[in-house]
Design an enzyme around this catalytic site. Structure first.
Site, short mmCIF file in Angstrom:
data_model
loop_
_atom_site.label_atom_id
_atom_site.label_comp_id
_atom_site.label_asym_id
_atom_site.label_seq_id
_atom_site.Cartn_x
_atom_site.Cartn_y
_atom_site.Cartn_z
CB SER A 92 26.99 -17.40 -20.62
OG SER A 92 26.23 -17.81 -19.52
CG LEU A 144 23.18 -19.55 -16.40
CD1 LEU A 144 22.93 -20.48 -15.22
CD2 LEU A 144 22.23 -18.36 -16.34
CG ASP A 182 26.90 -20.37 -13.31
OD1 ASP A 182 28.13 -20.58 -13.42
OD2 ASP A 182 26.39 -19.24 -13.36
CG ASP A 238 32.59 -19.04 -13.31
OD1 ASP A 238 31.57 -18.39 -13.59
OD2 ASP A 238 32.78 -20.19 -13.72
CE LYS A 255 29.33 -18.59 -10.34
NZ LYS A 255 29.48 -17.60 -11.39
CG ASN A 266 23.65 -17.85 -11.74
OD1 ASN A 266 22.65 -17.23 -11.43
ND2 ASN A 266 24.25 -17.69 -12.89
CG HIS A 274 25.61 -9.25 -11.95
ND1 HIS A 274 24.59 -8.96 -12.82
CD2 HIS A 274 25.64 -10.61 -11.88
CE1 HIS A 274 24.02 -10.07 -13.25
NE2 HIS A 274 24.64 -11.10 -12.70
#
Ligand code: SPV
Ligand code: MG
Length: 327
Positions: free
Chosen positions: A61, A63, A73, A102, A135, A137, A204
């Site tokens: 992950s 994050l 993140d 990512d 990016k 999160n 997502h």
């Protein structure tokens, strides 16, 4: 040729066996009925806890890894930093590691470099999202900008062209719902990414209801399996998501969040009570820590392989060594 005459694989051959087996294992899991469940982790210990708990795969992950470094993140960590964690996790567990990559660390050329490195590291799947680099999160309000569909299709095609074996799973992550677009946008992007060569799509979402994701699953007609991340819409079960058509269910950050709660509570108690007695039955015994870090295998190998010639055992340390010794 008898088994004892088989040529010994070179290190490079051994590495390619390791490589293909993690991705092949994931493909095997994806072919089985029912949901494949992955848990997020940010180091090999967390990955091992996920494996021991019975998860089918580990989600490397972004994050969790960023948070574990005390950083946002937001593409702050480099590809190499994230890769080294994913690689260590892949080396530490038998289940496949699915890497959150990512936005692919740049454009299509960055994605190609990324795929070559992640594949060589024994990672089973790479997931890239259709957001602009850098990016942020998905659960951070504000800047959630998508790249044009065509640009992301190029990144997916680049990823597929860069892999050397056929097993690596390339996941195209759809952030349309996160970025405030509707189901039509998510669906048309998903279909375009599947046509561009993605092996799987990840839809997502950040709402508290699973409905938008269930709607997507209902409309999805492509042969590629769909991954979901039920972080904010947590009331839905993995079996319900699977019945609705999801294949991979990712519990992306629950290990990290459980650890933060447990560690904070333990630290508070120690300072409040002035000793650790009150938490001893709530914390893991050291024997479990030793087990998790592989002390059993270490000691066994030490017994077998760490050899001390007889004459060395009789060596008496010289005066300088005795003087400098820690007493
Ligand atoms: C991650 O774990 O870094 C993810 C999933 O990308 S999420 O944080 O839910 O967006
Ligand atoms: Mg991420």
């Amino acid at each position: 040729m008898s088994a004892d005459r088989l040529p010994v694989p070179t290190p490079v051959q051994r590495e390619s066996v390791l490589r293909s087996s993690a991705a092949a294992k994931l493909r095997e899991l994806l072919d089985r009925p029912g949901p494949v469940r992955a848990a997020g982790a940010h180091n090999p210990l967390g990955a091992r806890l996920a494996e021991r708990a019975g998860f089918d795969a580990v989600w490397s992950s972004g994050l969790e890894i960023s948070a574990s470094q005390g950083l946002p993140d937001a593409d702050i960590l480099t590809m190499s930093e994230l890769l080294s964690v994913a690689q260590a996790m892949a080396a530490g567990v038998g289940v496949p590691v699915i890497a959150d990559c990512d936005a692919g660390y740049g454009n299509a050329n960055n994605v190609m470099h990324m795929v070559r490195r992640y594949e060589a590291a024994g990672i089973a799947a790479v997931c890239i999202e259709d957001k602009c680099f850098p990016k942020v999160n998905s659960f951070i309000p504000g800047r959630q900008e998508l790249v044009p569909t065509e640009e992301f299709c190029g990144k997916i095609a680049a990823a597929k062209s860069a892999q050397s074996g056929s097993d690596l799973v390339v996941i195209a992550r759809l952030e349309a719902l996160v970025a405030g677009w509707d189901l039509d946008e998510a669906m048309s992007r998903g279909e375009a990414y599947a046509e561009a060569g993605a092996d799987m799509v990840l839809i997502h979402a950040k709402g508290s209801s699973p409905q938008p994701v269930l709607d997507f699953l209902k409309l999805w007609r492509m042969p590629q399996p769909v991954a979901v991340v039920p972080t904010t819409y947590h009331t839905v079960t993995a079996d319900e998501l699977s019945e609705a058509g999801a294949k991979l269910v990712i519990y992306a950050n629950h290990g990290l969040r459980a650890a933060i709660t447990a560690v904070s509570a333990a630290f508070d108690t120690i300072l409040r009570e002035g000793r650790t007695t009150g938490i001893e039955d709530r914390i893991t015994p050291l024997s479990t820590v030793f087990d998790l870090q592989g002390m059993g295998r270490f000691l066994e190998a030490e017994k077998r392989f760490v050899r001390r010639p007889a004459q060395v055992e009789g060596v008496v340390p010289g005066p300088a060594q005795v003087e400098g010794a820690v007493r």
